[in-house]
Design an enzyme around this catalytic site. Sequence first.
Site, mmCIF file in Angstrom:
data_model
loop_
_atom_site.group_PDB
_atom_site.id
_atom_site.type_symbol
_atom_site.label_atom_id
_atom_site.label_comp_id
_atom_site.label_asym_id
_atom_site.label_seq_id
_atom_site.Cartn_x
_atom_site.Cartn_y
_atom_site.Cartn_z
ATOM 1 N N ASP A 32 0.816 -1.222 0.000
ATOM 2 C CA ASP A 32 0.000 0.000 0.000
ATOM 3 C C ASP A 32 0.848 1.271 0.000
ATOM 4 O O ASP A 32 0.808 2.071 0.939
ATOM 5 C CB ASP A 32 -0.948 0.005 1.202
ATOM 6 C CG ASP A 32 -1.838 -1.220 1.255
ATOM 7 O OD1 ASP A 32 -2.210 -1.730 0.188
ATOM 8 O OD2 ASP A 32 -2.158 -1.678 2.367
ATOM 9 N N GLU A 208 -11.399 -0.910 -4.459
ATOM 10 C CA GLU A 208 -10.743 -0.310 -3.295
ATOM 11 C C GLU A 208 -9.516 0.483 -3.767
ATOM 12 O O GLU A 208 -9.261 0.619 -4.957
ATOM 13 C CB GLU A 208 -10.300 -1.400 -2.305
ATOM 14 C CG GLU A 208 -9.316 -2.403 -2.896
ATOM 15 C CD GLU A 208 -9.034 -3.576 -1.975
ATOM 16 O OE1 GLU A 208 -9.642 -3.655 -0.895
ATOM 17 O OE2 GLU A 208 -8.205 -4.422 -2.341
#
Length: 318
Positions: A32, A208
Amino acid sequence: MKNTLLVALLAFGTYLPSQAQNPIIRDVFTADPAPLVYRDTLFLYTGHDTASVKETNYKMPDWRIYSTTDMVHWKDYGTRLSPRTFAWATGDAYASQCVYHKGKFYWFVATFHKKDDNSQGGAAIGVAVSDRPTGPFKDAIGKALIVNEMTKDKPHAWDDIDPTVFIDDDKQAYLYWGNLSCRWVKLKDNLTELAGPITVVNIKNYIEGPWVYKRKKLYYLVYASAGTKPEMIEYCTAPSATGPWTYRGIIQENVPNSFTTHPGIIDYKGKSYFFYHNGSLPTGGSYRRSICVDDMYYNPDGTIKPIVQTTKGVAPVK
């Protein structure tokens, strides 16, 4: 003398040798990516995968920070934030992003909320603050900014994850986030209070990991898509930070050995870079991911050229 050296290393971080080869971080598993340019330095805020080879779910105890001034050598500051920083939080350290605003650094994070008088649990978004890009960070408001009870359009408890913050030219700040549902809300100038209602955006194939930014006069919403398994990266563009969003297509195909990927996009020293993660390190996988970076290019009309994933990575910059 040894104690003095140790204190210096802890305060200023240690340098990781690198050959600008993907993945860029090799001593721990990271995921991430969220890049931020401050002055002449690119800071990279990351998640941290610690699941064993046999585990089949995420184990993410904290968030880490790295930096570079040449895109080749990465300075490791280690763990700089964890869910334990937030008295209301429990569980894993999901995707995050740090932004600079009016002399302070605001680190927006996704984690999970304890069951208490303020929430029945589920994913939540918090914000930490610091005077420096590497911390120390503290909980900015002593409570979650977004809790599960505020978003009811999806029934699952992990829908409030993956925050990204964009500050427009007029200094208006926007928060975007969500799993299976893309949401946005205006933030007040302190970045710790909502300044309006939460709006759900209908985005094609969205799942997402949103990342929002502006280039020239065009706004970009880049995200992990649900069109296939594993995830790919797709995007939309708009004339404003609130839309209307026009679907533009896929820019990154599946990554090696991971069913998730996550975009982080930045311009630095005259070049554009696309950060993401895959599972290509030895013993890596979907729960043991590693961050990579490759060059990013645009067409004359502002659309994004397909990302070419490489093991070589990017060239050094001065």
